[in-house]
Enzyme design. Structure first.
Site, PDB file in Angstrom:
ATOM      1  N   GLU A 182      -3.895  -9.402   3.581  1.00 39.81           N
ATOM      2  CA  GLU A 182      -4.590  -9.132   4.841  1.00 39.81           C
ATOM      3  C   GLU A 182      -5.750 -10.077   5.108  1.00 39.81           C
ATOM      4  O   GLU A 182      -6.037 -10.434   6.251  1.00 39.81           O
ATOM      5  CB  GLU A 182      -5.116  -7.679   4.864  1.00 39.81           C
ATOM      6  CG  GLU A 182      -4.049  -6.632   5.076  1.00 39.81           C
ATOM      7  CD  GLU A 182      -3.361  -6.179   3.803  1.00 39.81           C
ATOM      8  OE1 GLU A 182      -3.463  -6.894   2.773  1.00 39.81           O
ATOM      9  OE2 GLU A 182      -2.719  -5.128   3.829  1.00 39.81           O
ATOM     10  N   GLU A 241       0.834  -1.212   0.000  1.00 40.41           N
ATOM     11  CA  GLU A 241       0.000   0.000   0.000  1.00 40.41           C
ATOM     12  C   GLU A 241       0.867   1.260   0.000  1.00 40.41           C
ATOM     13  O   GLU A 241       0.543   2.250  -0.643  1.00 40.41           O
ATOM     14  CB  GLU A 241      -0.934  -0.018   1.217  1.00 40.41           C
ATOM     15  CG  GLU A 241      -1.982  -1.130   1.120  1.00 40.41           C
ATOM     16  CD  GLU A 241      -2.835  -1.246   2.368  1.00 40.41           C
ATOM     17  OE1 GLU A 241      -2.278  -1.640   3.415  1.00 40.41           O
ATOM     18  OE2 GLU A 241      -4.033  -0.939   2.300  1.00 40.41           O
TER      19      GLU A 241
HETATM   20  N1  CAA Z   1       4.546  -8.144  11.346  1.00 41.60           N
HETATM   21  C1  CAA Z   1       5.316  -8.621  12.344  1.00 41.60           C
HETATM   22  N2  CAA Z   1       6.101  -9.693  12.223  1.00 41.60           N
HETATM   23  C2  CAA Z   1       6.128 -10.305  11.034  1.00 41.60           C
HETATM   24  C3  CAA Z   1       5.348  -9.873   9.934  1.00 41.60           C
HETATM   25  C4  CAA Z   1       4.537  -8.730  10.126  1.00 41.60           C
HETATM   26  N3  CAA Z   1       3.791  -8.240   9.143  1.00 41.60           N
HETATM   27  N4  CAA Z   1       5.579 -10.689   8.900  1.00 41.60           N
HETATM   28  C5  CAA Z   1       6.471 -11.600   9.308  1.00 41.60           C
HETATM   29  N5  CAA Z   1       6.803 -11.369  10.601  1.00 41.60           N
HETATM   30  C6  CAA Z   1       7.775 -12.116  11.403  1.00 41.60           C
HETATM   31  C7  CAA Z   1       7.397 -13.559  11.603  1.00 41.60           C
HETATM   32  O1  CAA Z   1       6.558 -13.702  12.724  1.00 41.60           O
HETATM   33  C8  CAA Z   1       8.747 -14.217  11.816  1.00 41.60           C
HETATM   34  O2  CAA Z   1       9.138 -13.932  13.134  1.00 41.60           O
HETATM   35  P1  CAA Z   1      10.165 -14.909  13.906  1.00 41.60           P
HETATM   36  O3  CAA Z   1      11.444 -14.859  13.140  1.00 41.60           O
HETATM   37  O4  CAA Z   1      10.232 -14.307  15.265  1.00 41.60           O
HETATM   38  O5  CAA Z   1       9.524 -16.246  13.881  1.00 41.60           O
HETATM   39  C9  CAA Z   1       9.650 -13.417  10.893  1.00 41.60           C
HETATM   40  O6  CAA Z   1       8.965 -12.179  10.652  1.00 41.60           O
HETATM   41  C10 CAA Z   1       9.939 -14.079   9.564  1.00 41.60           C
HETATM   42  O7  CAA Z   1       8.707 -14.474   8.975  1.00 41.60           O
HETATM   43  P2  CAA Z   1       8.564 -15.880   8.212  1.00 41.60           P
HETATM   44  O8  CAA Z   1       9.129 -16.961   9.049  1.00 41.60           O
HETATM   45  O9  CAA Z   1       7.154 -15.987   7.784  1.00 41.60           O
HETATM   46  O10 CAA Z   1       9.549 -15.637   6.972  1.00 41.60           O
HETATM   47  P3  CAA Z   1       9.371 -16.035   5.450  1.00 41.60           P
HETATM   48  O11 CAA Z   1      10.576 -15.573   4.766  1.00 41.60           O
HETATM   49  O12 CAA Z   1       8.949 -17.466   5.335  1.00 41.60           O
HETATM   50  O13 CAA Z   1       8.116 -15.187   4.915  1.00 41.60           O
HETATM   51  C11 CAA Z   1       6.786 -13.239   4.585  1.00 41.60           C
HETATM   52  C12 CAA Z   1       8.186 -13.806   4.879  1.00 41.60           C
HETATM   53  C13 CAA Z   1       6.339 -13.651   3.172  1.00 41.60           C
HETATM   54  C14 CAA Z   1       6.873 -11.757   4.669  1.00 41.60           C
HETATM   55  C15 CAA Z   1       5.779 -13.807   5.603  1.00 41.60           C
HETATM   56  O14 CAA Z   1       6.291 -13.619   6.906  1.00 41.60           O
HETATM   57  C16 CAA Z   1       4.426 -13.174   5.578  1.00 41.60           C
HETATM   58  O15 CAA Z   1       3.609 -13.545   4.758  1.00 41.60           O
HETATM   59  N6  CAA Z   1       4.165 -12.228   6.497  1.00 41.60           N
HETATM   60  C17 CAA Z   1       2.890 -11.637   6.682  1.00 41.60           C
HETATM   61  C18 CAA Z   1       2.634 -10.595   5.657  1.00 41.60           C
HETATM   62  C19 CAA Z   1       1.301  -9.940   5.896  1.00 41.60           C
HETATM   63  O16 CAA Z   1       0.319 -10.595   6.174  1.00 41.60           O
HETATM   64  N7  CAA Z   1       1.279  -8.628   5.749  1.00 41.60           N
HETATM   65  C20 CAA Z   1       0.099  -7.878   5.951  1.00 41.60           C
HETATM   66  C21 CAA Z   1       0.101  -7.386   7.344  1.00 41.60           C
HETATM   67  S1  CAA Z   1      -1.417  -6.601   7.743  1.00 41.60           S
HETATM   68  C22 CAA Z   1      -1.322  -5.103   7.077  1.00 41.60           C
HETATM   69  O17 CAA Z   1      -0.382  -4.721   6.455  1.00 41.60           O
HETATM   70  C23 CAA Z   1      -2.541  -4.298   7.380  1.00 41.60           C
HETATM   71  C24 CAA Z   1      -2.641  -3.018   6.704  1.00 41.60           C
HETATM   72  O18 CAA Z   1      -3.150  -2.913   5.631  1.00 41.60           O
HETATM   73  C25 CAA Z   1      -2.195  -1.813   7.388  1.00 41.60           C
END
Ligand code: CAA
Ligand code: NAI
Length: 699
Positions: A135, A115
């Site tokens: 999301e 975004e």
């Molecule tokens: N916030 C906080 N922590 C996060 C995070 C986030 N958005 N995304 C990942 N992390 C953390 C994980 O919990 C993990 O923590 P630990 O090392 O302590 O276990 C670490 O980052 C690494 O994550 P992964 O093990 O999942 O690593 P990966 O390389 O396999 O994947 C990724 C990376 C594709 C970014 C995956 O973590 C992912 O899909 N994350 C979520 C993304 C997401 O859903 N974003 C939207 C958030 S909501 C939002 O943004 C709302 C809005 O509109 C304002």
């Protein structure tokens, strides 16, 4: 350490005469995924203020250090008091900047990260970048303008698909669709700065996505295609709040002015983030990522370049496909050339079905089949770094196979059994290297189901567990480490549910009523459709060998009703169809069984059905925790979400129990234990203790 704050750095590329000013580069470094936590937002806001007020800056690049562009809002901040500036404010600043702002996207630009990129005036991406709005997978909608900006770039229908599925797109597709302006071959930072210089020198107008509406005109004139797309996308998402909110927000993009649409999006986001469904989905997100206990930090997985699978039956075939799908060469071993051929045909048929559905190209299918080699005899496992045994469920056979494996497998190879019920320690002791032995319990169909229970034996070495974990991730599975016991976590809880499901039938419910109640609850199917799918004969054989009985199921087996494979089980099935149809013959078997047991049948409502099938699972889950078979309630939840399709928006059975209140769970178990006289329904000691202390499993 940046010069704005610990996470944000601002520096300048020297001015080029032709460019007419400096390029400011704002770099965020918040490992591991550059989540947009408060410090990052505050640093960005400060950097934006400085560059806006600095006349020597002609353009701004926003980039991230480390493995990825912003992966989104910081999920750990949800549910806590908001800290200003919010992401919406930072994004508004970006878009309002009177000089060009260019995003340099690498890795995954997700959620709030994407975004933010959408609010930049230009976007450059590395060829491997992926962009998306996931999301909805957290029970949310994009809350920082994504539902208003993406439709303006893509048109409402395409944008809705991305937002409701949550699936990201790759750089090439994003470029073709106009989401990004250019793909940078080579150094992304240098390419983005060069792009920014070009924009300045060519005096290109700023592209503010909010001001575009060319892609909205068609939907404004005729919203029917949008409504049809929305209905198709949400049809199978019953019970879930977020997809419906996504539809409403995207519809607002073409029916309301931009700022009004943004305001509504924000309201919807706040409602969802405070709601039960998103809380449950966030719980599963973190449960999936929880660290495995008792594994020293520095444990390294062993390298895996080649695999072998013993047995090309139902499971062996699926497991071999998992390897080939992940690009790992695999040798499939059977006892005869005929069985090998049969196994290979099964695998090829499986791939062809995926191809027919459009999920696989002919080229990919050939590549995957090309990674598989067939062999007769266990000697062919000699070169494998991991061997997965999937032969018949027979302890003597498995022990013989592992003793032979001990002879042929190379030193350090991971030796895994796919047993679903047998004692992994006993199997391990058939070798002289029990440290290398683990259980890898795949779920059927192995190439589809994402759960992998990794069974840690008494002697399994930490690096054997680490190897199984890293392999699971390479295979695209969600691993959960469990201990040795009958049925491990998932099937052990399932067994308790089955007992209660049969009791429901005896007391008055019919199979389709139980199914309907659980499907309404959100499960993909209920216990009886599941048993029909797996085959009733398997359970009957296991029960017989253990001296156990299930009156109704045994009667169905005796009548040759083994489930889908015989066209009838708890339900009947039309030729070639998997739809369960209620069957009067089964009703008679059930009513007779009630009469013989002296039970006068009564109507049982959906609430009672759900309660009585979930409670025994939770009770068994508590025993599993007490015995240390699962390390955390969240592990059990992950097993149920990924192994059995427990609705993620209900967070898993243990989370669900916590939401109901453990004292309530205890009271209801006591009630049913008393009524049925079945002591296995007596609350587990852990439940008694937590209820007495007013705590939940999560505590
Ligand atoms: N916030 C906080 N922590 C996060 C995070 C986030 N958005 N995304 C990942 N992390 C953390 C994980 O919990 C993990 O923590 P630990 O090392 O302590 O276990 C670490 O980052 C690494 O994550 P992964 O093990 O999942 O690593 P990966 O390389 O396999 O994947 C990724 C990376 C594709 C970014 C995956 O973590 C992912 O899909 N994350 C979520 C993304 C997401 O859903 N974003 C939207 C958030 S909501 C939002 O943004 C709302 C809005 O509109 C304002
Ligand atoms: P299956 O009967 O479909 O396949 C077993 C295969 O192993 C047969 O093709 C057989 O020829 C082969 N085999 C037997 N002895 C062998 C040997 N010495 N070397 C090589 N191959 C040999 O059985 P299925 O269903 O695939 O089960 C395999 C294992 O997976 C069992 O331990 C079972 O409990 C477990 N499992 C099964 C699940 C299911 O839903 N079917 C789910 C999870 C685990």
């Amino acid at each position: 350490m940046g010069n704005i704050n610990a996470s944000v750095d601002l520096r300048r590329e020297p001015a080029l005469a032709a460019a007419g000013g400096e390029i400011a580069i704002v770099t965020v470094d918040n490992p591991p995924v550059n989540a947009l936590k408060h410090e990052v937002r505050a640093g960005l806001a400060e950097a934006l203020t400085r560059v806006r007020n600095d006349a020597s800056v002609a353009a701004v690049v926003i980039a991230c250090a480390g493995r990825t562009f912003f992966a989104g809002a910081d999920i750990t901040e949800f549910g806590k008091p908001p800290q200003m500036p919010g992401l919406g404010e930072v994004i508004a600043e970006v878009e309002a900047m009177p000089k060009p702002v260019v995003a340099a996207v690498h890795g995954t630009a997700l959620g709030g990260g994407f975004e933010l990129a959408l609010a930049c005036h230009f976007r450059i991406a590395a060829p491997t970048a992926r962009l998306g709005l996931p999301e909805v997978k957290l029970g949310l909608l994009p809350g920082a303008g994504g539902t208003q900006r993406l439709p303006r770039l893509l048109g409402p229908e395409k944008a809705l698909r991305m937002i409701v599925t949550g699936d990201p797109v790759g750089a090439a597709e994003a470029c073709a669709d106009g989401i990004i302006d250019e793909i940078a071959e080579g150094d992304l930072g240098a390419a983005t700065v060069a792009f920014a210089r070009r924009v300045v020198s060519e005096k290109r107008p700023l592209q503010r996505v909010r001001d575009r509406d060319d892609k909205l005109l068609a939907a404004r004139a005729d919203p029917r295609p949008f409504e049809e797309a929305a209905a198709a996308l949400t049809r199978r998402l019953r019970g879930r709040e977020a997809p419906a909110a996504c539809v409403e927000a995207v519809r607002n993009a073409f029916t309301l002015p931009f700022d009004e649409g943004l305001r509504r999006e924000s309201e919807l986001f706040r409602k969802l983030v405070a709601g039960d469904q998103s809380k449950a989905q966030r719980h599963v997100f973190f449960a999936e990522r929880a660290k495995v206990r008792n594994l020293p930090e520095d444990t390294r997985p062993r390298p895996i370049a080649h695999a072998a699978v013993l047995g090309a039956g139902t499971m062996g075939g699926g497991i071999a496909m998992c390897f080939a799908n992940a690009g790992i060469p695999v040798t499939v071993i059977e006892t005869s050339a005929d069985l090998l051929q049969k196994g290979r045909e099964g695998i090829a048929a499986n791939y062809r079905a995926t191809m027919a559905r459009g999920g696989l190209s002919a080229e990919d299918m050939e590549r995957r089949l090309g990674l598989m080699t067939g062999a007769v005899g266990i000697d062919a496992a000699a070169e494998a770094d991991v061997v997965i045994e999937a032969v018949f469920e027979d302890m003597e056979l498995k022990k013989r196979v592992f003793a032979e494996l001990d002879r042929v497998a190379k030193p350090g190879a991971l030796l895994a059994t796919n047993t679903s019920t047998l004692d992994v320690d006993e199997i391990a002791r058939a070798t002289a290297r029990p440290r290398d032995v683990v259980g890898t319990h795949f779920f059927s169909p192995a190439n589809v189901m994402r759960l992998l229970e990794i069974v840690r034996g008494a002697d399994s070495a930490p690096d054997a567990i680490a190897t199984a974990l890293s392999l699971a991730r390479r295979l695209g599975k969600v691993p959960v480490v469990v201990g040795v016991c009958y049925g491990f976590v998932g099937n052990r809880m399932l067994a308790q549910r089955s007992i209660e499901a049969e009791r429901l039938l005896l007391e008055g419910a019919l199979p389709h009523e139980v199914e309907a109640a659980l499907v309404e609850f959100g499960l993909p199917m209920g216990p009886f459709a599941m048993m029909d799918l797996a085959g009733l004969d398997v359970g009957c054989l296991i029960r017989k060998s253990r001296g156990e009985h299930a009156v109704i199921e045994d009667a169905l087996c005796e009548a040759g009703r083994f489930g889908q494979k015989t066209g009838k089980g708890y339900f009947r099935y039309e030729q070639g169809s998997r739809t369960p149809i209620p069957d009067l013959e089964v009703e008679r078997v059930i009513v007779d069984a009630s009469a013989r047991a002296g039970i006068s049948r009564r109507h049982i409502g959906a609430d009672e059905i759900v309660e009585r099938t979930v409670l025994p699972m939770v009770n068994e889950g508590a025993r599993i925790l007490e015995e240390g078979i699962a390390a955390r309630p969240g592990d059990i939840d992950v097993v149920w979400v990924y192994g059995y399709g427990w609705p993620v928006w209900r967070g898993g059975p243990m989370y669900y129990a916590d939401r109901q209140g453990i004292a309530h769970i205890r009271d209801r178990l006591l009630h049913y234990a008393l009524r049925s006289g079945d002591d296995s329904l007596q609350p587990a000691p852990l439940i008694e203790r937590l209820a007495a202390e007013g705590r939940g499993f999560a505590s």
